[in-house]
Design a protein around this motif. Structure first.
Motif, PDB file in Angstrom:
ATOM      1  N   LEU A   1      -5.373 -10.361  -8.304  1.00 18.71           N
ATOM      2  CA  LEU A   1      -5.112  -8.976  -8.686  1.00 18.71           C
ATOM      3  C   LEU A   1      -3.725  -8.808  -9.302  1.00 18.71           C
ATOM      4  O   LEU A   1      -3.543  -8.065 -10.246  1.00 18.71           O
ATOM      5  CB  LEU A   1      -5.239  -8.057  -7.466  1.00 18.71           C
ATOM      6  CG  LEU A   1      -6.652  -7.887  -6.923  1.00 18.71           C
ATOM      7  CD1 LEU A   1      -6.626  -7.066  -5.640  1.00 18.71           C
ATOM      8  CD2 LEU A   1      -7.557  -7.227  -7.952  1.00 18.71           C
ATOM      9  N   THR A   2      -2.733  -9.521  -8.736  1.00 22.99           N
ATOM     10  CA  THR A   2      -1.368  -9.317  -9.213  1.00 22.99           C
ATOM     11  C   THR A   2      -1.069 -10.127 -10.467  1.00 22.99           C
ATOM     12  O   THR A   2      -0.106  -9.845 -11.170  1.00 22.99           O
ATOM     13  CB  THR A   2      -0.327  -9.679  -8.129  1.00 22.99           C
ATOM     14  OG1 THR A   2      -0.588 -10.991  -7.675  1.00 22.99           O
ATOM     15  CG2 THR A   2      -0.360  -8.706  -6.985  1.00 22.99           C
ATOM     16  N   LYS A   3      -1.889 -11.135 -10.775  1.00 22.76           N
ATOM     17  CA  LYS A   3      -1.620 -11.994 -11.935  1.00 22.76           C
ATOM     18  C   LYS A   3      -1.430 -11.166 -13.212  1.00 22.76           C
ATOM     19  O   LYS A   3      -0.528 -11.428 -14.001  1.00 22.76           O
ATOM     20  CB  LYS A   3      -2.753 -13.003 -12.116  1.00 22.76           C
ATOM     21  CG  LYS A   3      -2.495 -14.024 -13.234  1.00 22.76           C
ATOM     22  CD  LYS A   3      -3.575 -15.071 -13.252  1.00 22.76           C
ATOM     23  CE  LYS A   3      -3.537 -15.941 -14.491  1.00 22.76           C
ATOM     24  NZ  LYS A   3      -2.549 -17.019 -14.422  1.00 22.76           N
ATOM     25  N   GLY A   4      -2.270 -10.168 -13.361  1.00 21.13           N
ATOM     26  CA  GLY A   4      -2.217  -9.331 -14.555  1.00 21.13           C
ATOM     27  C   GLY A   4      -0.909  -8.583 -14.726  1.00 21.13           C
ATOM     28  O   GLY A   4      -0.547  -8.187 -15.829  1.00 21.13           O
ATOM     29  N   PHE A   5      -0.188  -8.393 -13.630  1.00 22.20           N
ATOM     30  CA  PHE A   5       1.075  -7.657 -13.715  1.00 22.20           C
ATOM     31  C   PHE A   5       2.267  -8.570 -13.996  1.00 22.20           C
ATOM     32  O   PHE A   5       3.348  -8.111 -14.316  1.00 22.20           O
ATOM     33  CB  PHE A   5       1.337  -6.884 -12.414  1.00 22.20           C
ATOM     34  CG  PHE A   5       0.315  -5.815 -12.184  1.00 22.20           C
ATOM     35  CD1 PHE A   5       0.372  -4.630 -12.915  1.00 22.20           C
ATOM     36  CD2 PHE A   5      -0.705  -5.997 -11.267  1.00 22.20           C
ATOM     37  CE1 PHE A   5      -0.579  -3.647 -12.724  1.00 22.20           C
ATOM     38  CE2 PHE A   5      -1.662  -5.006 -11.066  1.00 22.20           C
ATOM     39  CZ  PHE A   5      -1.607  -3.837 -11.796  1.00 22.20           C
ATOM     40  N   ARG A   6       2.032  -9.862 -13.833  1.00 26.24           N
ATOM     41  CA  ARG A   6       3.151 -10.789 -14.053  1.00 26.24           C
ATOM     42  C   ARG A   6       3.254 -11.147 -15.520  1.00 26.24           C
ATOM     43  O   ARG A   6       2.260 -11.165 -16.229  1.00 26.24           O
ATOM     44  CB  ARG A   6       2.927 -12.087 -13.256  1.00 26.24           C
ATOM     45  CG  ARG A   6       3.228 -11.976 -11.811  1.00 26.24           C
ATOM     46  CD  ARG A   6       3.270 -13.330 -11.161  1.00 26.24           C
ATOM     47  NE  ARG A   6       1.962 -13.942 -11.011  1.00 26.24           N
ATOM     48  CZ  ARG A   6       1.133 -13.694 -10.008  1.00 26.24           C
ATOM     49  NH1 ARG A   6       1.470 -12.836  -9.080  1.00 26.24           N
ATOM     50  NH2 ARG A   6      -0.035 -14.297  -9.943  1.00 26.24           N
ATOM     51  N   LYS A   7       4.488 -11.469 -15.921  1.00 32.16           N
ATOM     52  CA  LYS A   7       4.689 -11.882 -17.306  1.00 32.16           C
ATOM     53  C   LYS A   7       4.245 -13.344 -17.446  1.00 32.16           C
ATOM     54  O   LYS A   7       4.684 -14.204 -16.678  1.00 32.16           O
ATOM     55  CB  LYS A   7       6.180 -11.752 -17.622  1.00 32.16           C
ATOM     56  CG  LYS A   7       6.460 -11.743 -19.122  1.00 32.16           C
ATOM     57  CD  LYS A   7       7.937 -11.841 -19.406  1.00 32.16           C
ATOM     58  CE  LYS A   7       8.644 -10.519 -19.440  1.00 32.16           C
ATOM     59  NZ  LYS A   7      10.080 -10.683 -19.772  1.00 32.16           N
ATOM     60  N   THR A   8       3.362 -13.592 -18.379  1.00 37.18           N
ATOM     61  CA  THR A   8       3.004 -14.980 -18.684  1.00 37.18           C
ATOM     62  C   THR A   8       4.031 -15.491 -19.681  1.00 37.18           C
ATOM     63  O   THR A   8       4.288 -14.853 -20.698  1.00 37.18           O
ATOM     64  CB  THR A   8       1.593 -15.045 -19.308  1.00 37.18           C
ATOM     65  OG1 THR A   8       0.662 -14.485 -18.379  1.00 37.18           O
ATOM     66  CG2 THR A   8       1.194 -16.461 -19.632  1.00 37.18           C
ATOM     67  N   VAL A   9       4.624 -16.624 -19.366  1.00 36.28           N
ATOM     68  CA  VAL A   9       5.658 -17.170 -20.253  1.00 36.28           C
ATOM     69  C   VAL A   9       5.270 -18.582 -20.688  1.00 36.28           C
ATOM     70  O   VAL A   9       5.133 -19.487 -19.860  1.00 36.28           O
ATOM     71  CB  VAL A   9       7.041 -17.214 -19.543  1.00 36.28           C
ATOM     72  CG1 VAL A   9       8.112 -17.746 -20.497  1.00 36.28           C
ATOM     73  CG2 VAL A   9       7.439 -15.830 -19.021  1.00 36.28           C
TER      74      VAL A   9
END
Ligand code: PGA
Length: 263
Positions: free
Chosen positions: A6-14
């Motif tokens: 659920l939280t993956k979508g809120f993290r910045k993918t770098v």
């Protein structure tokens, strides 16, 4: 873990390229000019970490694009008698945003220790840079089944004194040393297992909210063929790419693989 999904979508993918000791300034310009149009619609943060002498050129070529520039190391002192070294403040002033700290090659060949990693991380943060802090176990350590002990120790030492607020600017790169430049990638499951463990360690120290927000990259022979599978994992929020970042199409394909899954 449901929460991580659920939280993956809120993290910045770098997705960050680590060029290591490759490319002269003119070659850097040519490579970036190839990469720019290929990644212009990226949905993730795209970073190129380049040798010191390439930084000015890289910053100029990428001006007005979505590519951020990073360095591959920095010294911990603000200034002083450290012949041959570069400070975090120097990098910041020319427009650098990211800096790789504690890469295994520096630990292996240049006497980098967790203590010096920690000093560099703190100096980078104080200067307003975003450190990409590298951790990872040796093959021998994995075979002895002490991967989690190694990672936990590195995190504790490397992040000693780093505040919860500062963690918002820290990226962790999990790079199993046996997978770097060897063509041997960790399986997506192995990468996820350790990245999840890293998040657990961060949660123990900084609490759930901060830990859920930290970008954790995988690095080690990530390429255009295996990136999608690795990046699908709940706790793998990007990649630190060596060899494949030197080939525009391969790097762009990895950036493309970082597109969020559509539900
Ligand atoms: P590699 O390097 O992709 O060539 O294995 C990764 C790294 O060292 O960051």
């Amino acid at each position: 873990m449901l929460l991580d999904t659920l939280t993956k979508g809120f993290r910045k993918t770098v997705i960050a390229g680590n060029w290591k000791m490759n490319k002269t300034p003119s070659e850097a310009k040519a490579l970036l000019e190839e990469i720019i149009p290929l990644v212009k619609d990226a949905s993730c943060e795209v970073v190129a970490c380049v040798p010191y002498v390439d930084l000015a050129t890289a910053l100029e070529v990428t001006q007005g694009t979505n590519i951020k520039i990073g360095a591959e190391n920095c010294h911990w002192a603000e200034s002083g008698a450290f012949t041959g070294e570069i400070s975090a403040g120097m990098l910041k002033e020319i427009g650098v945003e990211y800096v790789v700290i504690g890469h295994s090659e520096r630990r292996q060949y240049f006497g980098e220790t967790d203590e010096t990693v920690n000093k560099r991380v703190k100096a980078a943060l104080a200067a307003g840079l975003k450190p990409i802090v590298c951790v990872g176990e040796l093959l021998w350590e994995r075979e002895c089944d002490i991967t989690t002990e190694v990672i936990s120790r590195q995190l504790k030492l490397d992040l000693w004194g780093v505040t919860a607020e500062e963690m918002k600017n820290v990226v962790i790169a999990y790079e199993p040393v046996w997978a770097i430049g060897t063509g041997k990638t960790a399986t997506a499951e192995q990468a996820e297992e350790v990245c999840e463990f890293i998040r657990m360690c961060l949660k123990a120290k900084y609490g759930l909210e901060i830990a859920s927000g930290v970008t954790i990259q995988y690095g080690g022979s990530m390429n255009d063929a295996n990136a999608a599978e690795l990046l699908m994992k709940s706790n793998v929020d990007g990649g630190l790419i060596g060899g494949a970042s030197l080939v525009a199409e391969k790097f762009a394909a990895i950036v493309d693989a970082a597109k969020p899954a559509e539900y």
